[in-house]
Scaffold this active site. Structure first.
Site, PDB file in Angstrom:
ATOM      1  N   LYS A 131       3.204  -7.033  -2.568  1.00 37.05           N
ATOM      2  CA  LYS A 131       2.398  -6.094  -3.347  1.00 37.05           C
ATOM      3  C   LYS A 131       3.184  -5.689  -4.594  1.00 37.05           C
ATOM      4  O   LYS A 131       4.269  -5.126  -4.482  1.00 37.05           O
ATOM      5  CB  LYS A 131       2.046  -4.871  -2.496  1.00 37.05           C
ATOM      6  CG  LYS A 131       1.124  -3.883  -3.217  1.00 37.05           C
ATOM      7  CD  LYS A 131       0.503  -2.909  -2.236  1.00 37.05           C
ATOM      8  CE  LYS A 131      -0.345  -1.865  -2.941  1.00 37.05           C
ATOM      9  NZ  LYS A 131      -0.972  -0.949  -1.977  1.00 37.05           N
ATOM     10  N   ARG A 208     -10.458  -7.521   5.017  1.00 42.95           N
ATOM     11  CA  ARG A 208     -11.029  -6.167   4.982  1.00 42.95           C
ATOM     12  C   ARG A 208     -12.541  -6.213   5.169  1.00 42.95           C
ATOM     13  O   ARG A 208     -13.147  -7.279   5.017  1.00 42.95           O
ATOM     14  CB  ARG A 208     -10.731  -5.534   3.609  1.00 42.95           C
ATOM     15  CG  ARG A 208      -9.248  -5.395   3.331  1.00 42.95           C
ATOM     16  CD  ARG A 208      -8.889  -6.068   1.995  1.00 42.95           C
ATOM     17  NE  ARG A 208      -7.442  -6.216   1.847  1.00 42.95           N
ATOM     18  CZ  ARG A 208      -6.646  -5.248   1.433  1.00 42.95           C
ATOM     19  NH1 ARG A 208      -7.153  -4.095   1.088  1.00 42.95           N
ATOM     20  NH2 ARG A 208      -5.349  -5.424   1.363  1.00 42.95           N
ATOM     21  N   ASP A 282     -12.859  -1.552   0.910  1.00 43.91           N
ATOM     22  CA  ASP A 282     -11.852  -2.580   0.612  1.00 43.91           C
ATOM     23  C   ASP A 282     -10.492  -2.211   1.194  1.00 43.91           C
ATOM     24  O   ASP A 282      -9.561  -3.012   1.157  1.00 43.91           O
ATOM     25  CB  ASP A 282     -11.732  -2.798  -0.909  1.00 43.91           C
ATOM     26  CG  ASP A 282     -11.497  -1.494  -1.660  1.00 43.91           C
ATOM     27  OD1 ASP A 282     -12.317  -0.580  -1.528  1.00 43.91           O
ATOM     28  OD2 ASP A 282     -10.479  -1.387  -2.369  1.00 43.91           O
ATOM     29  N   ASP A 292      -3.101  -0.264   3.084  1.00 37.78           N
ATOM     30  CA  ASP A 292      -3.133   0.234   1.711  1.00 37.78           C
ATOM     31  C   ASP A 292      -2.733   1.701   1.621  1.00 37.78           C
ATOM     32  O   ASP A 292      -3.571   2.598   1.514  1.00 37.78           O
ATOM     33  CB  ASP A 292      -4.516   0.015   1.071  1.00 37.78           C
ATOM     34  CG  ASP A 292      -4.621  -1.390   0.506  1.00 37.78           C
ATOM     35  OD1 ASP A 292      -3.760  -2.224   0.839  1.00 37.78           O
ATOM     36  OD2 ASP A 292      -5.554  -1.655  -0.272  1.00 37.78           O
TER      37      ASP A 292
END
Ligand code: AMP
Ligand code: MG
Length: 539
Positions: A131, A208, A282, A292
């Site tokens: 990420k 997701r 998402d 996330d």
């Protein structure tokens, strides 16, 4: 160390996602709409001078990487995307999502690039995803990078959550890239350079709800069916009947399983006081994992209306107390997405969706009963006790973690004989303000009712305390603790992040040597400081 060109640290790449599913046919890295595909192949951008800040020994071990290997320059290059071997197959995933209640269309991995899927030491599969490693076809108006402050928060929180026993994606490492990234942290027109960083996230799947929603929204039903079938075969092997496409009753079982694991995850968030902050579809994992970590936060003072996310400060859609119903709302979107597979008879799907109320309700009741030291949930009277506790905790600002941890020390046997003042002493540390006589009285009343209920179970004090300490953590990642560690990294000192990781590895242990520093209410300076109570999505 046995590093040939294509088995760095002995990693064995299996790459089933890119091997089996439809790829974007365009291969240049330009921002675009991608149709009919689950992913786009894309290379990470080179980090100038990767520097490892911290890594998780447990995750490394799961991947067969030992401490000596993790401290080599090659490891820092691997986890920033500088070392691409031929057996990797880097890609960004294509998905859409509902953001804050509205359909947002295509989103996708705008700043995350998966290196591929690897075999773990126990023959499982995990995908390594970087990420902050540069732009992808899904970057839209973003730059594809991540800054150190948000990366420290993501790294620490995913590992803290794991050790708390909450379903979550993991983090292998946090690395500085040596590059600067510009961010307008306060959205006030004053952007500044910040340290760029990459977190190597690790999960059996990064799929997701939004992956399915995007196909459905575009009427790409073949791809939808393919992704459903593949996900069931790959990540839900226990449900599978053979190699072909899965019959509808298996799809229904699969959806019911997602309902169950999502409910379970939310129960766990509620137990530890975690507020995700951006529960958009998402950001909802198909495996019921917390995923996330952006503007998340932990309740300090117990307040069901609290949200850490400044972007959501008005509507408070994703506030602590709203998380159970938002998870259900998200499941409705997933059900809508797969409904086309059912033709006219969506009743089985509806039934599976409706199981959420019981899945969450039963999970909540069992969890609350456990936290209060009961052997099991005993029905309406217990519910009344939970409800009344929620009220009493809000008469005056009360630290949720300290209250629940210290509750186990209240003298249940002598509750009737003690003065109000003496009875509340063990939990008095949890109050942010000097309690009024009314606070002490109402808390005592609740404590006596609770003590009565404990008496019904007949557990010994020691037995009850042991059970309670196992579900009421002593150490959680309070926002200001992460912020102090971030400040240190900014000065080139990585010790505080590493120390926090060590403390959070054993959240249920007493660790008396860390009590003064970390088992403590939010200090006054942190109340209004950026990063300590409210956070923006700008990361
Ligand atoms: P999030 O709310 O962090 O889950 O992000 C929502 C969407 O925005 C996802 O598609 C992200 O990949 C994308 N995104 C967030 N930050 C950036 C960035 N700096 N560059 C590119 N895309 C981003
Ligand atoms: Mg996201």
């Amino acid at each position: 160390m046995n590093n040939t060109a294509d088995n760095l640290f002995g990693l064995v790449f299996t790459n089933r996602f890119t091997r089996d599913l439809p790829a974007d046919t365009q291969i240049d890295n330009v921002r675009r709409h991608v149709t009919g595909a689950c992913f786009s192949r894309v290379m990470p951008t080179r980090a100038t001078t990767p520097q490892l800040v911290v890594y998780s020994t447990e995750v490394a071990e799961m991947l067969g990487i030992d401490d000596e290997q993790a401290e080599t320059p090659a490891f820092a290059h691997l986890v920033t995307g500088n070392l691409i071997t031929p057996d990797m197959d880097p890609y960004a995933m294509c998905y859409g999502g509902h953001q804050f209640g509205n359909w947002a269309g295509q989103l996708g991995d705008g700043r995350a690039i998966a290196l591929g899927e690897v075999l773990t030491t126990d023959n499982g599969h995990q995908t390594l995803q970087l990420k902050g490693s540069g732009p992808t076809p899904y970057s839209r108006r973003g730059d594809g990078y991540a800054v150190m402050r948000s990366s420290v928060r993501e790294f620490l929180c995913s590992e803290a959550m794991f050790h708390l026993g909450v379903p979550t994606t993991r983090a292998l490492s946090l690395t500085l890239t040596g590059d600067q990234v510009m961010r307008d942290m306060f959205y006030d027109g004053n952007p500044a350079d910040e340290l760029g960083a990459v977190v190597c996230r690790v999960s059996p799947s990064f799929v997701r709800f939004g992956n399915f929603e995007l196909f459905a929204s575009r009427d790409e039903l073949d791809q939808l069916a393919q992704l459903v079938s593949w996900t069931i075969r790959t990540d839900f092997p226990d449900l599978v009947e053979g190699d072909d496409d899965q019959p509808l009753d298996v799809v229904t079982d699969w959806f019911a399983e997602i309902v169950r694991t999502t409910a379970e995850m939310i129960v766990e968030w509620m137990r530890i006081g975690f507020v995700h902050g951006v529960m958009n579809t998402d950001n909802m994992s198909i495996l019921g994992l917390t995923i996330d970590y952006g503007p998340y936060g932990w309740l300090e003072g117990f307040d069901p209306d609290w949200t850490p996310n400044t972007t959501d400060a008005e509507a408070r859609r994703y506030r602590y107390g709203n998380q159970p119903s938002m998870a259900h709302w998200n499941l409705v979107q997933l059900a809508n997405a797969i409904a086309p597979l059912y033709g006219h008879n969506v009743e089985p799907l509806q039934e599976a969706l409706d199981s959420y109320a019981d899945e969450f309700g039963n999970g909540w009741n069992a969890m609350m009963a456990e936290r209060l030291g009961f052997i099991g949930f005993a029905g309406d009277d217990d519910n009344a006790l939970f409800g009344e506790l929620g009220r009493v905790l809000q008469i005056v600002e009360t630290d949720m973690t300290i209250f629940h941890r210290n509750l186990a020390q209240v003298d249940v046997e002598n509750a009737e004989d003690l003065s109000d003042y003496d009875l509340v002493q063990p939990v008095a540390d949890a109050w942010y303000a000097q309690p009024t006589a009314r606070v002490v009285e109402e808390m005592s009343e609740w404590l006596r009712a609770w003590a009565d209920r404990c008496g019904v179970d007949g557990r010994s004090t020691e037995e009850r305390k042991l059970a309670m300490d196992a579900v009421n953590p002593k150490y959680v990642l309070r926002n200001w603790m992460a912020q102090l560690a971030i400040d240190k990294v900014d000065q080139g000192d990585f010790s505080a992040v590493n120390q926090l990781l060590d403390v959070l590895r054993y959240p249920y242990d007493e660790q008396p040597e860390h009590e003064v520093e970390f088992f403590t209410k939010r200090p006054e300076w942190a109340r209004e400081r950026a990063g300590c109570s409210m956070l923006s999505c700008s990361s």
